[in-house]
Design a protein around this motif. Sequence first.
Motif, PDB file in Angstrom:
ATOM      1  N   PHE A  33       0.830  -1.205   0.000  1.00 41.31           N
ATOM      2  CA  PHE A  33       0.000   0.000   0.000  1.00 41.31           C
ATOM      3  C   PHE A  33       0.870   1.264   0.000  1.00 41.31           C
ATOM      4  CE2 PHE A  33      -3.754  -2.516   1.608  1.00 41.31           C
ATOM      5  CZ  PHE A  33      -4.614  -2.137   0.605  1.00 41.31           C
ATOM      6  N   ILE A  34       1.977   1.229   0.749  1.00 41.69           N
ATOM      7  CA  ILE A  34       2.858   2.405   0.800  1.00 41.69           C
ATOM      8  C   ILE A  34       3.487   2.634  -0.578  1.00 41.69           C
ATOM      9  CG2 ILE A  34       5.034   3.287   1.759  1.00 41.69           C
ATOM     10  CD1 ILE A  34       4.155   2.045   4.455  1.00 41.69           C
ATOM     11  N   TYR A  35       3.896   1.526  -1.237  1.00 47.87           N
ATOM     12  CA  TYR A  35       4.463   1.660  -2.587  1.00 47.87           C
ATOM     13  C   TYR A  35       3.452   2.335  -3.516  1.00 47.87           C
ATOM     14  CZ  TYR A  35       6.017   0.387  -7.296  1.00 47.87           C
ATOM     15  OH  TYR A  35       6.380   0.437  -8.618  1.00 47.87           O
ATOM     16  N   VAL A  36       2.186   1.871  -3.436  1.00 53.45           N
ATOM     17  CA  VAL A  36       1.139   2.422  -4.308  1.00 53.45           C
ATOM     18  C   VAL A  36       0.875   3.891  -3.980  1.00 53.45           C
ATOM     19  CG1 VAL A  36      -1.325   2.276  -4.899  1.00 53.45           C
ATOM     20  CG2 VAL A  36       0.053   0.189  -4.770  1.00 53.45           C
ATOM     21  N   GLN A  37       0.795   4.199  -2.674  1.00 53.79           N
ATOM     22  CA  GLN A  37       0.515   5.588  -2.279  1.00 53.79           C
ATOM     23  C   GLN A  37       1.619   6.533  -2.753  1.00 53.79           C
ATOM     24  OE1 GLN A  37      -0.068   5.204   1.980  1.00 53.79           O
ATOM     25  NE2 GLN A  37      -1.917   4.099   1.668  1.00 53.79           N
ATOM     26  N   ASP A  38       2.871   6.067  -2.683  1.00 50.69           N
ATOM     27  CA  ASP A  38       4.001   6.934  -3.042  1.00 50.69           C
ATOM     28  C   ASP A  38       4.287   6.944  -4.537  1.00 50.69           C
ATOM     29  OD1 ASP A  38       4.219   7.456  -0.403  1.00 50.69           O
ATOM     30  OD2 ASP A  38       5.930   6.129  -0.026  1.00 50.69           O
ATOM     31  N   TYR A  39       3.688   6.012  -5.272  1.00 51.89           N
ATOM     32  CA  TYR A  39       4.008   5.870  -6.695  1.00 51.89           C
ATOM     33  C   TYR A  39       3.588   7.124  -7.459  1.00 51.89           C
ATOM     34  CZ  TYR A  39       4.300   4.007 -11.429  1.00 51.89           C
ATOM     35  OH  TYR A  39       4.633   3.802 -12.747  1.00 51.89           O
ATOM     36  N   ASN A  40       4.510   7.630  -8.274  1.00 53.46           N
ATOM     37  CA  ASN A  40       4.210   8.781  -9.119  1.00 53.46           C
ATOM     38  C   ASN A  40       4.728   8.453 -10.516  1.00 53.46           C
ATOM     39  OD1 ASN A  40       4.338  11.125 -10.605  1.00 53.46           O
ATOM     40  ND2 ASN A  40       4.973  12.414  -8.881  1.00 53.46           N
ATOM     41  N   GLU A  41       3.825   8.444 -11.467  1.00 53.71           N
ATOM     42  CA  GLU A  41       4.162   7.993 -12.827  1.00 53.71           C
ATOM     43  C   GLU A  41       5.353   8.759 -13.406  1.00 53.71           C
ATOM     44  OE1 GLU A  41       1.579   6.955 -16.818  1.00 53.71           O
ATOM     45  OE2 GLU A  41       0.545   7.872 -15.131  1.00 53.71           O
ATOM     46  N   THR A  42       5.446  10.054 -13.059  1.00 55.29           N
ATOM     47  CA  THR A  42       6.473  10.896 -13.686  1.00 55.29           C
ATOM     48  C   THR A  42       7.772  10.947 -12.884  1.00 55.29           C
ATOM     49  OG1 THR A  42       5.536  12.803 -12.558  1.00 55.29           O
ATOM     50  CG2 THR A  42       4.763  12.381 -14.802  1.00 55.29           C
ATOM     51  N   ASP A  43       7.796  10.268 -11.727  1.00 53.62           N
ATOM     52  CA  ASP A  43       9.014  10.315 -10.895  1.00 53.62           C
ATOM     53  C   ASP A  43       9.600   8.910 -10.727  1.00 53.62           C
ATOM     54  OD1 ASP A  43      10.988  10.614  -9.045  1.00 53.62           O
ATOM     55  OD2 ASP A  43       9.709  11.326  -7.415  1.00 53.62           O
ATOM     56  N   PRO A  44      10.609   8.572 -11.553  1.00 56.94           N
ATOM     57  CA  PRO A  44      11.162   7.208 -11.527  1.00 56.94           C
ATOM     58  C   PRO A  44      11.683   6.793 -10.150  1.00 56.94           C
ATOM     59  CG  PRO A  44      12.002   8.449 -13.411  1.00 56.94           C
ATOM     60  CD  PRO A  44      11.257   9.428 -12.551  1.00 56.94           C
ATOM     61  N   LYS A  45      12.043   7.755  -9.291  1.00 55.94           N
ATOM     62  CA  LYS A  45      12.533   7.397  -7.951  1.00 55.94           C
ATOM     63  C   LYS A  45      11.487   6.605  -7.162  1.00 55.94           C
ATOM     64  CE  LYS A  45      14.236  11.514  -6.407  1.00 55.94           C
ATOM     65  NZ  LYS A  45      14.411  12.373  -7.619  1.00 55.94           N
ATOM     66  N   HIS A  70       9.493   4.387  -8.466  1.00 54.38           N
ATOM     67  CA  HIS A  70       9.099   3.168  -9.191  1.00 54.38           C
ATOM     68  C   HIS A  70       9.781   1.902  -8.676  1.00 54.38           C
ATOM     69  CE1 HIS A  70       7.885   5.707 -12.982  1.00 54.38           C
ATOM     70  NE2 HIS A  70       7.381   6.161 -11.861  1.00 54.38           N
ATOM     71  N   ASP A  71      10.774   2.083  -7.796  1.00 54.89           N
ATOM     72  CA  ASP A  71      11.464   0.923  -7.235  1.00 54.89           C
ATOM     73  C   ASP A  71      12.053   0.046  -8.352  1.00 54.89           C
ATOM     74  OD1 ASP A  71      12.452  -0.621  -5.267  1.00 54.89           O
ATOM     75  OD2 ASP A  71      10.565  -1.609  -4.727  1.00 54.89           O
ATOM     76  N   GLY A  72      12.554   0.706  -9.400  1.00 58.29           N
ATOM     77  CA  GLY A  72      13.219  -0.040 -10.480  1.00 58.29           C
ATOM     78  C   GLY A  72      12.292  -0.828 -11.399  1.00 58.29           C
ATOM     79  N   MET A  73      10.967  -0.613 -11.255  1.00 52.36           N
ATOM     80  CA  MET A  73      10.029  -1.388 -12.085  1.00 52.36           C
ATOM     81  C   MET A  73       9.333  -0.462 -13.076  1.00 52.36           C
ATOM     82  SD  MET A  73       8.262  -4.048  -9.425  1.00 52.36           S
ATOM     83  CE  MET A  73       8.129  -2.852  -8.114  1.00 52.36           C
ATOM     84  N   ASP A  74       9.192  -0.957 -14.307  1.00 54.45           N
ATOM     85  CA  ASP A  74       8.435  -0.212 -15.314  1.00 54.45           C
ATOM     86  C   ASP A  74       7.027  -0.817 -15.353  1.00 54.45           C
ATOM     87  OD1 ASP A  74       7.218   0.850 -17.472  1.00 54.45           O
ATOM     88  OD2 ASP A  74       8.751   0.308 -18.939  1.00 54.45           O
ATOM     89  N   LEU A  75       6.079  -0.117 -14.724  1.00 50.87           N
ATOM     90  CA  LEU A  75       4.742  -0.700 -14.562  1.00 50.87           C
ATOM     91  C   LEU A  75       3.961  -0.767 -15.871  1.00 50.87           C
ATOM     92  CD1 LEU A  75       3.416   0.461 -11.081  1.00 50.87           C
ATOM     93  CD2 LEU A  75       4.964  -1.389 -11.679  1.00 50.87           C
ATOM     94  N   THR A  76       4.524  -0.200 -16.950  1.00 45.84           N
ATOM     95  CA  THR A  76       3.847  -0.382 -18.232  1.00 45.84           C
ATOM     96  C   THR A  76       4.227  -1.744 -18.824  1.00 45.84           C
ATOM     97  OG1 THR A  76       5.653   0.691 -19.432  1.00 45.84           O
ATOM     98  CG2 THR A  76       3.805   2.095 -18.748  1.00 45.84           C
ATOM     99  N   ARG A  77       5.249  -2.388 -18.212  1.00 41.90           N
ATOM    100  CA  ARG A  77       5.676  -3.705 -18.712  1.00 41.90           C
ATOM    101  C   ARG A  77       5.490  -4.816 -17.675  1.00 41.90           C
ATOM    102  NH1 ARG A  77      10.576  -2.178 -22.445  1.00 41.90           N
ATOM    103  NH2 ARG A  77      10.562  -4.414 -22.831  1.00 41.90           N
ATOM    104  N   VAL A  78       5.748  -4.467 -16.415  1.00 38.98           N
ATOM    105  CA  VAL A  78       5.587  -5.465 -15.342  1.00 38.98           C
ATOM    106  C   VAL A  78       4.095  -5.765 -15.183  1.00 38.98           C
ATOM    107  CG1 VAL A  78       5.845  -5.811 -12.848  1.00 38.98           C
ATOM    108  CG2 VAL A  78       7.653  -4.669 -14.147  1.00 38.98           C
ATOM    109  N   THR A  79       3.721  -7.048 -15.103  1.00 37.04           N
ATOM    110  CA  THR A  79       2.299  -7.361 -14.916  1.00 37.04           C
ATOM    111  C   THR A  79       1.908  -7.201 -13.451  1.00 37.04           C
ATOM    112  OG1 THR A  79       2.647  -9.701 -14.438  1.00 37.04           O
ATOM    113  CG2 THR A  79       2.375  -9.101 -16.766  1.00 37.04           C
ATOM    114  N   THR A  80       0.608  -7.099 -13.220  1.00 39.14           N
ATOM    115  CA  THR A  80       0.108  -6.980 -11.840  1.00 39.14           C
ATOM    116  C   THR A  80       0.553  -8.203 -11.034  1.00 39.14           C
ATOM    117  OG1 THR A  80      -1.835  -5.939 -12.832  1.00 39.14           O
ATOM    118  CG2 THR A  80      -1.950  -6.441 -10.486  1.00 39.14           C
TER     119      THR A  80
END
Length: 444
Positions: free
Chosen positions: A143-155, A157-167
């Motif tokens: 939940f913390i990862y999701v809350q902090d996730y910002n599409e435009t800020d790669p920092k 993303h925890d090294g993951m590209d969510l347009t490629r990594v599946t759920t």
Amino acid sequence: MDEEYDVVVLGTGLKECILSGLLSVDGLKVLHMDRNDYYGGESTSLNLIQLWKRFRGNDKPPAHLGSSRDYNVDMIPKFMMANGTLVRVLIHTDVTKYLYFKAVDGSFVYNKGKVHKVPATDMEALKSPLMGIFEKRRARKFFIYVQDYNETDPKTHDGMDLTRVTTRELIAKYGLDDNTVDFIGHALALHRDDRYLDEPALETVKRMKLYAESIARFQGGSPYIYPLYGLGELPQAFARLSAVYGGTYMLNKPECKVEFNEVGQVLGVTSEGETVKCKKVVCDPSYLPNKVRKVGRVARAIAIMSHPIPNTNESHSVQVILPQKQLGRKSDMYLFCCSYSHNVAPKGKFIAFVSTEAETDHPETELKAGIDLLGPVDEIFFDIYDRYEPVNEPTLDNCFISTSYDATTHFESTVLDVLNMYTMITGKVLDLSVDLSAASAAEE
């Protein structure tokens, strides 16, 4: 009626009204007609006498249920996500000045035979009885990862590209068990089946963020809002809006036959022997039955009760999602409950709906899992209706047909259909960057 219009809209269902409003605001000349003498089409709102007439024929409603006109029973009840797309569309058209919203008290999920509040933040995850102690910690990290996730800020993303990594891959990284995945996917991200697990995770993360931001917006117990007096207010608000922009509404127009030229393009619409010319037609499936196909059916129950749904903290308005896996079904089941606190029933009365994509011909048996959660009911009605989707090619015939309403009790899928249709009709994408504070909650 020998004028020419840019668009004739047939049917005053929610989708048609929203489109009619959007097109009017864009400066198109719109004529809006309905063969019924009431607004709303399939998504109309009925008082008690109309409800009895529809489901019980000539019987009269019992006196103990109170005054007929205190009831506004929405035939296609759906809650709105406070920060969701529909609210943005309503603000974009400024139709919000005709509507008052009130937060919905509760959002719950069915898990292992019990009803639980849907945890939406890292703090709620720690308190939730849905998970054991170790699972709670893992869920909190996610939940913390999701809350902090910002599409435009790669920092973030925890090294993951969510347009490629599946759920599925993203969830595996946090080690969440199937049970947790079930309520996150279906009750938070509001997916209707499990295909999302093998699709890019970005969509699911965005949906979880929308849920959390919507809860924060009205500080209620849920991310949902609902208009006072129910959804029946929406088509009428759009009719007013359309009039402001010079659009015309006509109810009780029999037949409404769409006319085509020799190459199959729309010419106009005929009613009562008069034809009005137009360039495009927008309608629900019932007006062009030979351009749609049946894709499924919705089974539903409508209950009138004298108490809230048990185990929902006495919520006067609530959604409960029963994920398909919990029921051994192929589709989720939805419970929707509203009451006198949203002015849809007299004091002390509650209206509950149970709906799902029908998998058999027996709604009574099929909806049992949901009905069992309601407790004692004063009256209950069962219904099954067909769902259609268009099969025509709008670029050839200029007919833009909406898809029938699904079983969900929230608007997320409905409004996507509207936006896709808008883009097909106008060739542009609707700008939804609006000031969300324009949709105010009604004062208590």
